[in-house]
Write an enzyme that holds these catalytic residues in place. Sequence first.
Site, PDB file in Angstrom:
ATOM      1  N   TYR A  73       0.082  -1.461   0.329  1.00  0.00           N
ATOM      2  CA  TYR A  73      -0.356  -0.354   0.497  1.00  0.00           C
ATOM      3  C   TYR A  73       0.693   1.543   0.104  1.00  0.00           C
ATOM      4  O   TYR A  73       1.917   1.218   0.915  1.00  0.00           O
ATOM      5  CB  TYR A  73      -1.089  -0.286   1.592  1.00  0.00           C
ATOM      6  CG  TYR A  73      -2.082   0.942   1.380  1.00  0.00           C
ATOM      7  CD1 TYR A  73      -2.053   1.836   0.240  1.00  0.00           C
ATOM      8  CD2 TYR A  73      -2.372   2.254   2.574  1.00  0.00           C
ATOM      9  CE1 TYR A  73      -3.222   3.111   0.462  1.00  0.00           C
ATOM     10  CE2 TYR A  73      -2.940   2.840   2.692  1.00  0.00           C
ATOM     11  CZ  TYR A  73      -3.167   3.398   1.870  1.00  0.00           C
ATOM     12  OH  TYR A  73      -3.991   4.487   2.202  1.00  0.00           O
ATOM     13  N   CYS A  74       0.852   2.210  -0.193  1.00  0.00           N
ATOM     14  CA  CYS A  74       1.381   3.159  -1.178  1.00  0.00           C
ATOM     15  C   CYS A  74       3.314   3.281  -1.004  1.00  0.00           C
ATOM     16  O   CYS A  74       3.289   2.312  -1.359  1.00  0.00           O
ATOM     17  CB  CYS A  74       1.140   3.966  -0.289  1.00  0.00           C
ATOM     18  SG  CYS A  74       1.462   5.988   0.147  1.00  0.00           S
ATOM     19  N   LEU A  75       3.912   3.458  -0.517  1.00  0.00           N
ATOM     20  CA  LEU A  75       4.982   3.191  -0.800  1.00  0.00           C
ATOM     21  C   LEU A  75       5.675   1.725  -0.660  1.00  0.00           C
ATOM     22  O   LEU A  75       6.877   1.503  -0.593  1.00  0.00           O
ATOM     23  CB  LEU A  75       6.036   4.306   0.281  1.00  0.00           C
ATOM     24  CG  LEU A  75       5.784   5.916   0.055  1.00  0.00           C
ATOM     25  CD1 LEU A  75       6.751   6.582   0.429  1.00  0.00           C
ATOM     26  CD2 LEU A  75       6.415   6.245  -1.142  1.00  0.00           C
ATOM     27  N   GLY A 105       3.874   0.000  -1.585  1.00  0.00           N
ATOM     28  CA  GLY A 105       3.741  -0.800  -2.954  1.00  0.00           C
ATOM     29  C   GLY A 105       4.907  -0.554  -3.559  1.00  0.00           C
ATOM     30  O   GLY A 105       5.349  -1.716  -4.247  1.00  0.00           O
TER      31      GLY A 105
END
Length: 623
Positions: free
Chosen positions: A354-356, A358
């Site tokens: 998720y987000c960074l 990822g």
Amino acid sequence: MPSRTSGALADGRAPKAPVVPIPAREAELPPSPTVPSPALPANLPGDAELHQLRDALDHATHAGLARLTGGLSPAALADAYMDWVVHLAISPGKQVELATKAARKWIRLAQFASRCAMAGGTCEPCIESLPQDRRFAGSEWQRWPFNIIHQGFLLQQQWWHNATTDIDGITKQHKAVVEFVSRQILDVVSPSNFIATNPAVQRRILETGGQSLVQGFRNFLEDWERIVRSKPAAGTEAFQVGRDVAVTPGKVVYRNRLIELIQYAPTTETVRPEPVLIVPAWIMKYYILDLSQENSLVRYLTDQGFTVFIISWKNPTEEDRDLGMDEYRRFGVMAALDAVNSVAPNHKVHAVGYCLGGTLLSIAAAAMARDGDERLRTVSLLAAQVDFREAGELTLFINQSQVHFLEDLMRSQGYLDTRQMAGAFQLLRSNDLIWSRLVRHYLMGERTPLNDLMAWNADATRMPYRMHADYLEQLFLDNDLAEGRFRVDGRPVTVSDIRVPIFAVGTERDHVAPWRSTFKIHLLADTDVTFLLTTGGHNAGIVAEPGRPGERFQILTKTATDRYLDPDTWTRIAPRQTGSWWLEWTHWLALHSGAPGRPPALGAPSRGYPALCDAPGTYVLQT
């Protein structure tokens, strides 16, 4: 006879020059006066010491400035505005256009005022607010004189947009910076921010007999005291971690200096054999994916028959200043993957970032693919970027000057502070996240009720100096991952090496990872990519539990052999559906999983992974 020329001898020869005797020895010359050379002070520093002194002075100055400016580089802003001023000064055509537009707007405002006077104070506006701008939506703003005030402000705002855009020669980033900063300045002087020009505030004062201002001052003092004492925001007490949020049952089965790994207890009699490992961003507390029972993604996955693990990052301190991207990959993603493989052996893993988180997962997965490590079954990227060329308005804060400025700030304290990070994100939506809250809290004397997502947002984390510097320079500035230059263990990695199926999620109103940026996974991955575009923003679009009204999404799968579709074509042909995207994603995970079987135990003591404590663990409680 006339006399001979003066000085001639009688025989006509010229007289000889007098002979000057030459001293036989130089020592016989009279001593010449000596001028003493100026002696260098013994305590002057050498070149190396001078270099260190210069660096220390410069770093200290920059760090002090950064604390005053919230981490924004004055040099970067000055550079952008100088570029704008110079190109505007040498563009007489643009100047004529702006002067003409200014005259037209004055005429429009005068005509509007005249119509209002004839109509008794109210009439149709001469300019409409943007759809997302709700500052002047109340009925009070449509009456004289406040309709004149807010219409004049909107016309001025439109003129400044024209003045800071569409100027030939200015660089793309400088144009965006000038337009953004000018918008922030206009937001500061908006008539909605002042008692004298805000009719809703004036009505509230009359209704309460002035007590709203008294309560607003109390709110201000309370907030200031909380900031000074580093206490959480008002209202967050109702959302205690482990009691009200992050309450899904589980155990911490692994801990190192960087992470705690939580394994959640199964809620079904049988589970899919492939466990799910979730990698959140290191700039947030993990429990955004495990909020209240009704909107916990973790709980939803366990209810669908999956064994779920999640990384809980440590909140770094000054002693963690030298932890970089590689440490986060090795001691974060890879250490967690080793633990998952020990608890659920002989099964491949559904990896989710998720987000960074990822982005970090993409780096780890690319390195694994390069090295022949086949422990992943699928990769899911939730609002995560692997290409940072179009990373939205966050790129306004990222250039060489800005990165250097931030590095000096982080070097002095060892990390990027929570308030410094939060300030940059709030500026992206200053109307919603700053000014409307200040008006409500301090001028109206009201408190905005917090929900679990807002309480989580106030529970921010820090970022180590080295990690943030690596992230800004290698990913944002140089885009090394997308362009095949990012190195892991001394060798470059590329997303195109990943061969497992990818599920990528973008959100329509994402200001952190714009969906067109996340969509670029189609250009970089040589595997099957299922892309889903959902409503909402970076956080609320991901936390989209089933049953919430207004949810909708589009989804389309591109196989490794399909031709590329650009984002506009994709949105035109991708099927539209209503409801939560969680259902579609878990269905996709199930299609790539084996038949359900007996769930694994919590932890694996015989393999060195005992259950250490109950979820949510200890790292998430660090402030």
